[in-house]
Design a protein around this motif. Structure first.
Motif, PDB file in Angstrom:
ATOM      1  N   GLU A  87       0.879  -1.249   0.059  1.00 36.53           N
ATOM      2  CA  GLU A  87       0.130  -0.098   0.109  1.00 36.53           C
ATOM      3  C   GLU A  87       0.870   1.329  -0.063  1.00 36.53           C
ATOM      4  O   GLU A  87       0.342   2.371   0.541  1.00 36.53           O
ATOM      5  CB  GLU A  87      -1.017   0.094   1.161  1.00 36.53           C
ATOM      6  CG  GLU A  87      -1.947  -1.360   1.141  1.00 36.53           C
ATOM      7  CD  GLU A  87      -2.674  -1.343  -0.300  1.00 36.53           C
ATOM      8  OE1 GLU A  87      -2.866  -0.280  -0.893  1.00 36.53           O
ATOM      9  OE2 GLU A  87      -3.393  -2.380  -0.240  1.00 36.53           O
ATOM     10  N   LEU A  88       2.083   1.333  -0.838  1.00 33.74           N
ATOM     11  CA  LEU A  88       2.741   2.587  -0.857  1.00 33.74           C
ATOM     12  C   LEU A  88       1.765   3.351  -1.909  1.00 33.74           C
ATOM     13  O   LEU A  88       0.777   2.982  -2.748  1.00 33.74           O
ATOM     14  CB  LEU A  88       3.907   2.091  -1.724  1.00 33.74           C
ATOM     15  CG  LEU A  88       4.948   1.464  -0.743  1.00 33.74           C
ATOM     16  CD1 LEU A  88       6.179   1.305  -1.522  1.00 33.74           C
ATOM     17  CD2 LEU A  88       5.309   2.121   0.452  1.00 33.74           C
ATOM     18  N   PHE A  89       1.941   4.861  -1.910  1.00 37.04           N
ATOM     19  CA  PHE A  89       1.129   5.513  -2.664  1.00 37.04           C
ATOM     20  C   PHE A  89       1.885   5.633  -3.884  1.00 37.04           C
ATOM     21  O   PHE A  89       2.900   5.985  -4.195  1.00 37.04           O
ATOM     22  CB  PHE A  89       1.160   6.834  -2.116  1.00 37.04           C
ATOM     23  CG  PHE A  89       0.575   6.906  -0.676  1.00 37.04           C
ATOM     24  CD1 PHE A  89      -0.563   6.191  -0.360  1.00 37.04           C
ATOM     25  CD2 PHE A  89       1.212   7.479   0.354  1.00 37.04           C
ATOM     26  CE1 PHE A  89      -1.042   6.132   0.759  1.00 37.04           C
ATOM     27  CE2 PHE A  89       0.765   7.411   1.588  1.00 37.04           C
ATOM     28  CZ  PHE A  89      -0.369   6.668   2.004  1.00 37.04           C
ATOM     29  N   PRO A  90       1.145   5.197  -5.102  1.00 32.15           N
ATOM     30  CA  PRO A  90       1.835   4.974  -6.301  1.00 32.15           C
ATOM     31  C   PRO A  90       2.356   6.003  -7.108  1.00 32.15           C
ATOM     32  O   PRO A  90       3.245   6.084  -7.965  1.00 32.15           O
ATOM     33  CB  PRO A  90       0.738   3.978  -7.196  1.00 32.15           C
ATOM     34  CG  PRO A  90      -0.438   4.319  -6.360  1.00 32.15           C
ATOM     35  CD  PRO A  90      -0.178   4.417  -4.981  1.00 32.15           C
ATOM     36  N   HIS A  91       1.517   7.127  -6.920  1.00 35.92           N
ATOM     37  CA  HIS A  91       1.773   8.530  -7.467  1.00 35.92           C
ATOM     38  C   HIS A  91       2.757   9.181  -7.044  1.00 35.92           C
ATOM     39  O   HIS A  91       3.132  10.508  -7.304  1.00 35.92           O
ATOM     40  CB  HIS A  91       0.539   9.366  -7.816  1.00 35.92           C
ATOM     41  CG  HIS A  91      -0.160   9.736  -6.239  1.00 35.92           C
ATOM     42  ND1 HIS A  91      -0.387   8.683  -5.158  1.00 35.92           N
ATOM     43  CD2 HIS A  91      -0.137  10.871  -5.612  1.00 35.92           C
ATOM     44  CE1 HIS A  91      -0.835   9.617  -4.162  1.00 35.92           C
ATOM     45  NE2 HIS A  91      -0.816  10.966  -4.608  1.00 35.92           N
ATOM     46  N   LEU A  92       3.375   8.961  -5.859  1.00 31.71           N
ATOM     47  CA  LEU A  92       4.484   9.542  -5.094  1.00 31.71           C
ATOM     48  C   LEU A  92       5.798   8.702  -5.113  1.00 31.71           C
ATOM     49  O   LEU A  92       5.789   7.474  -5.324  1.00 31.71           O
ATOM     50  CB  LEU A  92       4.133   9.700  -3.629  1.00 31.71           C
ATOM     51  CG  LEU A  92       2.983  10.318  -3.314  1.00 31.71           C
ATOM     52  CD1 LEU A  92       2.541  10.464  -1.667  1.00 31.71           C
ATOM     53  CD2 LEU A  92       2.975  11.788  -3.795  1.00 31.71           C
ATOM     54  N   ARG A 149       8.311   3.882   5.833  1.00 30.64           N
ATOM     55  CA  ARG A 149       7.473   4.859   5.694  1.00 30.64           C
ATOM     56  C   ARG A 149       6.599   4.944   7.270  1.00 30.64           C
ATOM     57  O   ARG A 149       6.483   6.099   8.097  1.00 30.64           O
ATOM     58  CB  ARG A 149       6.228   4.612   4.627  1.00 30.64           C
ATOM     59  CG  ARG A 149       5.004   5.557   4.955  1.00 30.64           C
ATOM     60  CD  ARG A 149       4.105   5.267   3.574  1.00 30.64           C
ATOM     61  NE  ARG A 149       3.195   4.074   3.909  1.00 30.64           N
ATOM     62  CZ  ARG A 149       2.313   3.787   3.179  1.00 30.64           C
ATOM     63  NH1 ARG A 149       2.067   4.357   1.983  1.00 30.64           N
ATOM     64  NH2 ARG A 149       1.922   2.528   3.253  1.00 30.64           N
TER      65      ARG A 149
ATOM     66  N   GLN B 127      -5.400   1.520   0.121  1.00 28.34           N
ATOM     67  CA  GLN B 127      -5.037   2.698   0.019  1.00 28.34           C
ATOM     68  C   GLN B 127      -5.609   3.630   1.290  1.00 28.34           C
ATOM     69  O   GLN B 127      -5.056   4.443   1.781  1.00 28.34           O
ATOM     70  CB  GLN B 127      -5.143   3.395  -1.467  1.00 28.34           C
ATOM     71  CG  GLN B 127      -4.111   2.885  -2.197  1.00 28.34           C
ATOM     72  CD  GLN B 127      -2.765   3.254  -2.186  1.00 28.34           C
ATOM     73  OE1 GLN B 127      -2.377   4.327  -2.339  1.00 28.34           O
ATOM     74  NE2 GLN B 127      -1.675   2.367  -2.148  1.00 28.34           N
ATOM     75  N   GLN B 149      -4.754  10.118  -7.048  1.00 33.40           N
ATOM     76  CA  GLN B 149      -4.804   8.943  -7.877  1.00 33.40           C
ATOM     77  C   GLN B 149      -6.181   8.653  -8.644  1.00 33.40           C
ATOM     78  O   GLN B 149      -6.449   8.052  -9.808  1.00 33.40           O
ATOM     79  CB  GLN B 149      -4.848   7.854  -6.734  1.00 33.40           C
ATOM     80  CG  GLN B 149      -3.439   7.562  -6.194  1.00 33.40           C
ATOM     81  CD  GLN B 149      -3.591   6.270  -5.214  1.00 33.40           C
ATOM     82  OE1 GLN B 149      -3.927   5.198  -5.641  1.00 33.40           O
ATOM     83  NE2 GLN B 149      -3.115   6.614  -4.012  1.00 33.40           N
ATOM     84  N   TYR B 225       0.832   2.644 -14.379  1.00 33.76           N
ATOM     85  CA  TYR B 225       2.004   2.942 -13.231  1.00 33.76           C
ATOM     86  C   TYR B 225       3.088   2.218 -13.683  1.00 33.76           C
ATOM     87  O   TYR B 225       3.056   1.018 -14.185  1.00 33.76           O
ATOM     88  CB  TYR B 225       1.554   2.610 -11.833  1.00 33.76           C
ATOM     89  CG  TYR B 225       0.683   3.486 -11.452  1.00 33.76           C
ATOM     90  CD1 TYR B 225       1.033   4.798 -11.065  1.00 33.76           C
ATOM     91  CD2 TYR B 225      -0.807   3.373 -11.016  1.00 33.76           C
ATOM     92  CE1 TYR B 225       0.357   5.737 -10.434  1.00 33.76           C
ATOM     93  CE2 TYR B 225      -1.395   4.328 -10.531  1.00 33.76           C
ATOM     94  CZ  TYR B 225      -0.869   5.437 -10.174  1.00 33.76           C
ATOM     95  OH  TYR B 225      -1.884   6.514  -9.716  1.00 33.76           O
TER      96      TYR B 225
END
Lengths: 242, 228
Positions: A87-92, A149, B127, B149, B225
């Motif tokens: 669950e890392l933030f994919p856009h960061l 994190r 998330q 997102q 991604y």
């Protein structure tokens, strides 16, 4: 110090936790194991309020969690959590993943947050990956970022919910090594895991769950060498056969 | 009949003025529509029964009536409403441009809301849990983690809706506004040059929409991604 006191929870008619009680001391490493569907993940998620409870109470370093307590912000600041699917933030970027909560939740300056992040990323062996995005990393690397994190908020307790279950076998050890290092440094840890080698060598105690109950609590080594309950014996026989 | 290119050259400045207004409506409609639409989407997904019911009702209402009717409503009813509210006793003129901007924001927001909502629903529940576990407030979680997102996941659909919006701006001719089509119509009727005018604006609409849809196609490939 975590005190779980008579905690029960149901999803509709299905009771997923049945009067669970356990006590975990500061600096202790406790592994929760048991067959799937036994309530392990639900139990660990009650500790930081991700799952609500129907009755009983939980005390986490002075914060009292009960069915009627809804403001859990203070609790979550002192409890870090690592998820099965990272669950890392994919856009960061990796660096931003580790700094964002420091900046937004703890109100640290960007510079201080980045310094902390770089230290932690070095500690989990990922110094060279700070500008990458999660999708550019392997599963094992992603999980190590996720650990960094969580550690970035200086938690008093770390929860691990099957941290290696989604990993390819060759990446399991790099994550377990980081967890072992953390345990050696005295972090209080609660881990739901199927890694029995890790449980035996690193954990102080094992909580064995089945069917929503904590069936057996024992010293880690003792649990594996001489399980007391029939259900624990049956479980160990199944998973340790090979 | 002959096609008169000179007539076209003379008409060009006026057509460009119309095109500029069309682009203005599109820009206001997109930006206002996405902002208001996102708020509607968050309201629909909220745990407050009242908020989500209100937002759902609004979205369903707007999506169930034709845009042209909303343009009429705002143009003819809002002046009366303002007149009544300010007790001036007679309608207060709002002006065609303002009417149009308000209408497009109100109307498009309903469509953008559904797209953004789909974006939120495409984010894995993990998330949300990660945001909670890190202690991020709802505001921070939505602003920095979930909204970016959600938008990213539905960006091609948002752009496709924007192409539709660009085409729908032509409906403002019903209140005699001078958008691209309105400008063309006025010249066509004044000079009797229907063929030249309607063919020209047809080409302009096509160029814009085709270019935009090609861009969307490209974007879809690049958005996954890891495909950086």
């Amino acid at each position: 110090m975590i005190e779980i006191d008579n905690v029960s929870k149901s999803y509709g008619a299905f009771q997923v936790l049945k009067n669970c009680s356990a006590s975990i001391a500061d600096g202790e490493v406790v592994v929760i194991c048991g067959p799937s569907g036994s309530g392990k993940s639900t139990l660990i998620k009650t500790v930081n309020g991700l799952e609500t409870i129907d009755s009983g109470q939980i005390n986490v370093s002075g914060f009292r969690l009960a069915p009627d307590v809804t403001n859990v912000a203070a609790l979550r600041r002192s409890v870090g959590m690592v998820f099965q699917s990272f669950e890392l933030f994919p856009h960061l970027t990796v660096l931003s993943n580790v700094t964002i909560a420091q900046i937004k939740v703890l109100k640290r300056s960007r510079a201080a947050a980045e310094e902390k992040a770089l230290t932690l990323l070095a500690r989990v062996g990922l110094s060279g990956h700070t500008t990458k995005y999660p999708a550019q990393l392997s599963g094992g690397q992603q999980q190590r970022v996720a650990i960094a994190r969580a550690l970035a908020l200086d938690p008093k307790v770390m929860l691990f919910d099957e941290p290696t279950s989604a990993l390819d076998p060759e990446m399991v050890n790099e994550v377990l090594d980081v967890m072992t290092g953390l345990a050696r440094q005295g972090m209080t840890m609660v881990c739901v895991t199927h890694e029995m080698g890790f449980a035996r060598s690193v954990a102080n105690r094992v909580l064995f769950m089945d069917d929503g109950e904590i069936v057996e609590t024992a010293d880690a080594v003792k649990f594996f060498d001489a399980p007391q309950s029939e259900r624990a014996k049956a479980f160990l026989a199944k998973i340790l056969r090979h | 009949m002959t096609v008169d290119l000179a007539a076209l050259a003379n008409a060009l400045p006026f057509l460009l003025k119309g095109l500029w207004f069309t682009l203005q409506i599109t820009l206001v409609g997109v930006s206002g529509g996405i902002v208001f639409g996102s708020l509607l989407a968050i309201a629909r997904l909220s745990q407050s029964r009242l908020l989500s019911t209100l937002a759902t009702a609004y979205v369903n209402l707007m999506r169930s009536i034709p845009l042209i009717l909303v343009i009429f409503w705002v143009f003819f009813l809002v002046p009366w409403a303002i007149g009544w509210m300010t007790a001036s006793g007679r309608p207060v003129a709002v002006g065609a441009s303002l009417t149009i901007f308000v209408t497009f924001v109100l109307f498009e927001a309903a469509y953008y809301a559904e797209i953004v909502r789909a974006g939120f629903r495409s984010i894995s529940p993990g998330q949300y849990a990660a945001c909670d576990a890190l202690g991020l407030s709802k505001f921070h979680a939505y602003t920095y983690i979930l909204f970016p997102q959600a938008i990213r996941n539905v960006l091609p659909i948002l752009l496709t809706q924007t192409i539709v919006l660009f085409q729908d701006t032509s409906l403002v001719y019903v209140i005699s506004a001078t958008d691209l089509l309105g400008a063309a119509t006025k010249i066509a009727q004044r000079d009797g040059r229907l063929v030249e005018m309607y063919l020209t604006v047809g080409v302009i609409y096509f160029v814009f929409c085709f270019a935009a849809s090609q861009f969307v196609k490209q974007l879809q490939g690049r958005l996954a991604y890891g495909a950086r």
